[in-house]
Design a protein around this motif. Structure first.
Motif, PDB file in Angstrom:
ATOM      1  N   PRO A  84      41.326  34.250  43.405  1.00 54.23           N
ATOM      2  CA  PRO A  84      40.448  33.635  42.404  1.00 54.23           C
ATOM      3  C   PRO A  84      40.359  34.472  41.127  1.00 54.23           C
ATOM      4  CG  PRO A  84      39.140  34.716  44.091  1.00 54.23           C
ATOM      5  CD  PRO A  84      40.584  34.808  44.525  1.00 54.23           C
ATOM      6  N   TRP A  85      40.125  33.796  40.037  1.00 51.81           N
ATOM      7  CA  TRP A  85      39.855  34.467  38.774  1.00 51.81           C
ATOM      8  C   TRP A  85      38.384  34.859  38.771  1.00 51.81           C
ATOM      9  CZ3 TRP A  85      43.819  35.732  35.789  1.00 51.81           C
ATOM     10  CH2 TRP A  85      45.001  35.033  35.938  1.00 51.81           C
ATOM     11  N   VAL A  86      38.078  36.045  38.253  1.00 48.77           N
ATOM     12  CA  VAL A  86      36.690  36.513  38.229  1.00 48.77           C
ATOM     13  C   VAL A  86      36.294  36.884  36.800  1.00 48.77           C
ATOM     14  CG1 VAL A  86      36.759  37.313  40.626  1.00 48.77           C
ATOM     15  CG2 VAL A  86      37.323  38.899  38.792  1.00 48.77           C
ATOM     16  N   THR A  87      35.007  36.999  36.594  1.00 52.40           N
ATOM     17  CA  THR A  87      34.451  37.323  35.281  1.00 52.40           C
ATOM     18  C   THR A  87      34.366  38.831  35.082  1.00 52.40           C
ATOM     19  OG1 THR A  87      32.190  37.398  36.090  1.00 52.40           O
ATOM     20  CG2 THR A  87      33.025  35.232  35.373  1.00 52.40           C
ATOM     21  N   ARG A 112      37.848  30.392  25.756  1.00 49.53           N
ATOM     22  CA  ARG A 112      37.081  31.445  25.078  1.00 49.53           C
ATOM     23  C   ARG A 112      36.742  32.598  26.005  1.00 49.53           C
ATOM     24  NH1 ARG A 112      32.127  28.400  23.677  1.00 49.53           N
ATOM     25  NH2 ARG A 112      31.326  30.511  23.743  1.00 49.53           N
ATOM     26  N   LEU A 113      37.062  32.459  27.279  1.00 55.59           N
ATOM     27  CA  LEU A 113      36.619  33.431  28.276  1.00 55.59           C
ATOM     28  C   LEU A 113      37.739  34.380  28.693  1.00 55.59           C
ATOM     29  CD1 LEU A 113      34.715  30.943  30.597  1.00 55.59           C
ATOM     30  CD2 LEU A 113      33.748  32.375  28.787  1.00 55.59           C
ATOM     31  N   TRP A 114      37.375  35.606  29.026  1.00 59.29           N
ATOM     32  CA  TRP A 114      38.298  36.554  29.624  1.00 59.29           C
ATOM     33  C   TRP A 114      38.118  36.492  31.131  1.00 59.29           C
ATOM     34  CZ3 TRP A 114      42.218  38.763  27.268  1.00 59.29           C
ATOM     35  CH2 TRP A 114      42.188  38.859  25.874  1.00 59.29           C
ATOM     36  N   LYS A 115      39.217  36.351  31.846  1.00 61.70           N
ATOM     37  CA  LYS A 115      39.187  36.308  33.313  1.00 61.70           C
ATOM     38  C   LYS A 115      40.090  37.410  33.855  1.00 61.70           C
ATOM     39  CE  LYS A 115      36.545  32.696  33.864  1.00 61.70           C
ATOM     40  NZ  LYS A 115      35.403  32.632  34.750  1.00 61.70           N
ATOM     41  N   PHE A 116      39.789  37.829  35.047  1.00 66.26           N
ATOM     42  CA  PHE A 116      40.465  38.959  35.668  1.00 66.26           C
ATOM     43  C   PHE A 116      40.842  38.607  37.098  1.00 66.26           C
ATOM     44  CE2 PHE A 116      37.378  40.274  32.582  1.00 66.26           C
ATOM     45  CZ  PHE A 116      37.946  41.329  31.892  1.00 66.26           C
ATOM     46  N   GLN A 117      41.852  39.288  37.609  1.00 64.50           N
ATOM     47  CA  GLN A 117      42.165  39.220  39.030  1.00 64.50           C
ATOM     48  C   GLN A 117      41.954  40.633  39.577  1.00 64.50           C
ATOM     49  OE1 GLN A 117      46.017  37.189  39.399  1.00 64.50           O
ATOM     50  NE2 GLN A 117      44.787  35.440  40.010  1.00 64.50           N
ATOM     51  N   LEU A 118      41.149  40.733  40.622  1.00 61.14           N
ATOM     52  CA  LEU A 118      40.772  42.040  41.139  1.00 61.14           C
ATOM     53  C   LEU A 118      41.974  42.852  41.602  1.00 61.14           C
ATOM     54  CD1 LEU A 118      37.428  41.252  42.999  1.00 61.14           C
ATOM     55  CD2 LEU A 118      37.764  42.251  40.722  1.00 61.14           C
ATOM     56  N   SER A 119      43.010  42.200  42.111  1.00 62.41           N
ATOM     57  CA  SER A 119      44.195  42.952  42.548  1.00 62.41           C
ATOM     58  C   SER A 119      44.853  43.655  41.359  1.00 62.41           C
ATOM     59  CB  SER A 119      45.194  42.037  43.248  1.00 62.41           C
ATOM     60  OG  SER A 119      45.690  41.055  42.359  1.00 62.41           O
ATOM     61  N   GLU A 120      44.913  42.987  40.199  1.00 60.24           N
ATOM     62  CA  GLU A 120      45.484  43.605  38.996  1.00 60.24           C
ATOM     63  C   GLU A 120      44.603  44.744  38.498  1.00 60.24           C
ATOM     64  OE1 GLU A 120      47.752  39.699  37.097  1.00 60.24           O
ATOM     65  OE2 GLU A 120      45.958  40.486  36.122  1.00 60.24           O
ATOM     66  N   VAL A 121      43.298  44.531  38.529  1.00 62.40           N
ATOM     67  CA  VAL A 121      42.360  45.559  38.087  1.00 62.40           C
ATOM     68  C   VAL A 121      42.463  46.787  38.991  1.00 62.40           C
ATOM     69  CG1 VAL A 121      39.910  46.128  37.824  1.00 62.40           C
ATOM     70  CG2 VAL A 121      40.784  43.925  36.985  1.00 62.40           C
TER      71      VAL A 121
END
Length: 68
Positions: free
Chosen positions: A5-8, A39-48
């Motif tokens: 999932p994409w996260v904030t 307009r939103l930035w989304k993240f994937q925890l595995s990449e982070v």
């Protein structure tokens, strides 16, 4: 097949135990992986997590640069 999932930024901040502003600062200044969706930035925890393990969040390099 399960997709991640994409996260904030707020969820990333909770995951890493830092402030949301720190997440945005790391994205802007240190190349934390993020993807703009509208307009939103989304993240994937595995990449982070991979970015953190590669010392992306290491403050040492900034400290050295400021003192030289």
């Amino acid at each position: 097949m399960s997709t991640e999932p994409w996260v904030t930024a707020e969820q990333v901040a909770l995951h890493l135990g830092v402030a949301k502003d720190t997440v945005y600062r790391w994205r802007e200044r240190r190349g934390m992986p993020a993807h703009r969706i509208g307009r939103l930035w989304k993240f994937q925890l595995s990449e982070v997590d991979e970015w953190v393990r590669a010392d992306g969040a290491d403050d040492f390099s900034d400290t050295v640069a400021k003192h030289n």
